[in-house]
Design a protein around this motif. Structure first.
Motif: not given
Lengths: 131, 131, 131, 131, 131, 131
Positions: A124-127, A129-130
């Motif tokens: 899952p995309i690491d927070p 990166f957002e």
């Protein structure tokens, strides 16, 4: 099956010759590559593709050799033999040394490997990166 | 189906902690990304992948930002969401500006387009590229 | 845009129910996966795809777990999220252990890396491979 | 490494000959393409693949030339040289003109470009597309 | 990592607004899709991409629905979620029925399968295709 | 464009010879394949790639022939001609029979087909797969 052979300057229409002339002038070369001689079977695509390439590959925030290396990285990833040969030659002409090519290939290889590791492990995309 | 969730430092084996520690030390960060926390389910792959990335991504004939942009170009071409997010963040951290990102994407787009035009028109490789 | 939602047994045509029944019987399961409930929007494709899968995935010269791992390797390479989840689950059900999954992913990663190294270095095929 | 050479009618088994005969009858041709002569090394795959192709490529809601152009668009995107040659020929036989081929290639090129722009800019799906 | 959110008409520059206005006028719609609102972070790419799409997707030797189906076939092959959603919607708007969608998907599936069978069996191109 | 020709043992540096010697010793062969002779243009990549391959391909939870078949499945999916030839040969050497190859190709073909059906029908992941 596909358009039979290249369209050379001698048998090209005025519209095609105009594009060939601009490619030769812009790149300071005597003749255009086979890619353009085949695209010439569809003059609108020849003109549109050349004008886009001319705009996109002009040095800007990224220099010419960096752009050619990115082009080569994509072509190697897609396995396009013609593009690997043509953009490999273009990258060297723009200044890519053997050492730069070696490091480029190492990065392309690792990226293709880790892209699949990320897919397979369903990471899952690491927070962060957002942000 | 896949390994259930990330392996955090707290519940990691000494072998995994050693890799996590080296990643944090090398990158000067407080915690590792999800990618490493998922690869930790297979310690040999975690160790091998980190050691390869560490060697390949170290500045050499190509600088860090160029390497991250090449990594991003490959990830965008492969459509790996996690990798696009993580290497997009890494490229910016390494100095990629919005203008550089815009030109990178323009090159990646054109390369993916012309790779298919070369395939479809079955363009033969120019003898000049073999020199 | 695409067919709106799954077609469940309750609102399925007799032709679709016949395929669902065969899937449930063959796999000894109570209900079919979403994949089949969406393909049901095109009954001929549902029937043809199931009959092909049933024939291809039956144990033969290769056992069930090996076939599921090959299916997973392709799905990971293509980045198909649904397929990675469904065939990852199927492979585990067929006997893939965490250790086998780890080695599978390591091979898939290396293959994707070396495929690009072979492309980029334009390596000619060894005569010995043609024997 | 792979099955050594094509299996021709003369040295084919009755099961393989039956498929070859049906291909020749259906397509009104004197001999089958190399694709079928190589698949013949695995009779069940030869039979299943031919029956699927025969069903899928038959004119229905889409006519023959549209189906062949879609087949060609996929083959060009995947960079399958054999498939580009065979389905290019099949599309022309079914009525694809040079002008249609030119527009097909232009669309395939743009789609491959914008697919990557959508990936790289991480564009979220518009709610309107879900209606 | 990527440009943060869409650029809406209200906060767009005159150059971006001019492209948005042309998209809305050409497509007879009230607002542009997210794809254009994200590309707006790079005005030259927004303008060039729109002008190319406008030229390439205009009905010519191929009608609008055929062009949208080819675009969808490529997007499905590449696994671009956004593009599958947007061009699926566009294809339906242009007249693609559920039956046409079903046959399109069947052809795309078969092409992706046989592309790999041709690769794996290393099938040589038939001389007849070169005529 | 790319490094000109293979680097043979005779003109290899001591560092390259050390890797070639280890490959020959490990695989009990008289000479290395072209892949290694081309990677030799970048000694660090040659060494790192060989050490990774040696570790990853060693029998473990999966035996040698299963690993080679997975490698071949990925190479066929990516359309890497060199890799299909080299790993096809390696898989046979490791024990893959014609029947096993036939079933492998059938699974690879079906996976590539259903990966696209899942994409195009936008099938949501079943909650059961997340357990």
């Amino acid at each position: 099956m596909t358009p039979r052979g290249p369209i050379n300057y001698g048998n090209a229409s005025p519209a095609v010759r105009a594009v060939f002339d601009d490619i030769k002038r812009t790149r300071q070369i005597d003749d255009v590559n086979n890619f353009w001689k085949y695209l010439a079977h569809d003059p609108p695509t020849l003109k549109r593709t050349w004008e886009s390439i001319k705009e996109v590959m002009a040095p800007g925030a990224l220099d010419a050799v960096t752009k050619e290396m990115i082009y080569l990285a994509v072509s190697v990833t897609n396995g396009c033999s013609y593009c690997i040969a043509s953009h490999g030659a273009a990258a060297r002409k723009a200044g890519m040394s053997e050492a730069m090519f070696g490091e480029l290939m190492a990065v392309v290889g690792m990226a293709n490997e880790t892209n699949r590791l990320a897919n397979g492990y369903r990471v899952p995309i690491d927070p962060a990166f957002e942000k």
